[in-house]
Motif scaffolding. Sequence first.
Motif, short mmCIF file in Angstrom:
data_model
loop_
_atom_site.label_atom_id
_atom_site.label_comp_id
_atom_site.label_asym_id
_atom_site.label_seq_id
_atom_site.Cartn_x
_atom_site.Cartn_y
_atom_site.Cartn_z
N PRO A 122 -32.06 -12.93 -12.44
CA PRO A 122 -31.44 -13.61 -13.24
C PRO A 122 -31.74 -15.18 -12.92
O PRO A 122 -33.47 -15.21 -12.67
N TRP A 123 -31.56 -16.16 -14.09
CA TRP A 123 -31.78 -17.54 -14.24
C TRP A 123 -32.23 -17.98 -12.72
O TRP A 123 -31.24 -17.85 -12.12
N ASN A 124 -33.39 -19.26 -12.40
CA ASN A 124 -33.17 -19.48 -11.62
C ASN A 124 -32.43 -20.96 -11.34
O ASN A 124 -32.41 -21.45 -10.57
N SER A 125 -31.14 -21.20 -12.81
CA SER A 125 -30.48 -22.37 -13.24
C SER A 125 -29.22 -21.75 -12.78
O SER A 125 -28.89 -19.87 -13.38
N ARG A 126 -28.04 -22.21 -12.95
CA ARG A 126 -26.28 -22.07 -12.80
C ARG A 126 -26.21 -21.93 -14.91
O ARG A 126 -26.86 -23.11 -15.62
N ARG A 127 -24.36 -21.49 -14.87
CA ARG A 127 -24.71 -20.93 -15.49
C ARG A 127 -23.94 -23.17 -16.41
O ARG A 127 -24.15 -22.95 -17.57
N GLU A 128 -23.85 -23.59 -15.07
CA GLU A 128 -22.39 -25.32 -15.36
C GLU A 128 -23.48 -25.37 -16.05
O GLU A 128 -23.68 -26.79 -16.33
#
Length: 326
Positions: A122-128
Amino acid sequence: MPTKSPSVEIEVDGRVIRVSNPDRVYFPQLGATKLDLVDYYLAVGPGIVNALFERPCMLHRFPKGVEGPKVHQKRLPNGAPPWVETVQLHFPRFDRTADELCVTELGAVVWAVQMSTVEFHPWNSRREDPESPDEWRIDLDPGPLSDYDQVRRVAAVTHEVLDELGAVGFPKTSGGAGLHVYVRITPDHDHKGVRRAALAFAREVERRIPDDVTTTWWRKDRDPHKLFVDYNQNARDHTIAAAYSVRGVPEARVSAPVQWDEIDDAEPQDFTIVTMPARFAEIGDLHADIDDPATTFDLAPLLEWADRDEAAGAEPPAEPDAGESS
């Protein structure tokens, strides 16, 4: 007329997912099958969902098992049921977009395994807001002539510096030779800002234990006996295996959350799809509290360190597109 492949149906929180070729051996050394991999992810379900929740996720797929070719897949594989969620990302370098998996429930993990996924990155950020990380990642990456005792020494110093900063670190084995530590951060900076803060932290660890640590950017220039604190894992679109993700290695190792006081005695090979279900049943998710607001850290002190270092002549982080560091 082609025959339909053998399959089983798995029910996950009201979703029925067809798993084809359940007896296909994915890990020949263990004799572990595709269905064994499904069973593993079901056993650690709350942990893997917590690690992936609402993050863009790259998939490492092994259609023929881990001794076969690996497919690095950004885009969601074809044939996803409508309830599997995605997030669309833009990649400026190529001016392209990709709809990446965005896990919001355990069924999406099982469906991805049905599509031959072994590893979740996963990325270290969220989809928002994919451009604003909420996770700072410390990657202790041993050199080719390092050993795990060196990882342990550097982990201890890493913990010491985090404590001095007032930051709560959540360690886990990498599933390979190293160790990762995650810190929840306020999503006030872009990827470049987080990476700059991560380099400042890495340089502080290097100052305290210079015989063991390097922050040298180019692999060819590094001392192979030293461990690289890989700040570049905080760059945009750089991903590492999630907590509880299986790794595509013969022993079916897992990137396993550990307690700080376990690191001196634990070995990476202790954590596999065979051993982790019982461990999870006994102690639960060691990263369960990672989203508690009380654990969230403001990067301001590290950015002050970065200003100090650059004023003293240290180079800012090299651009990742200029060439891979490792």
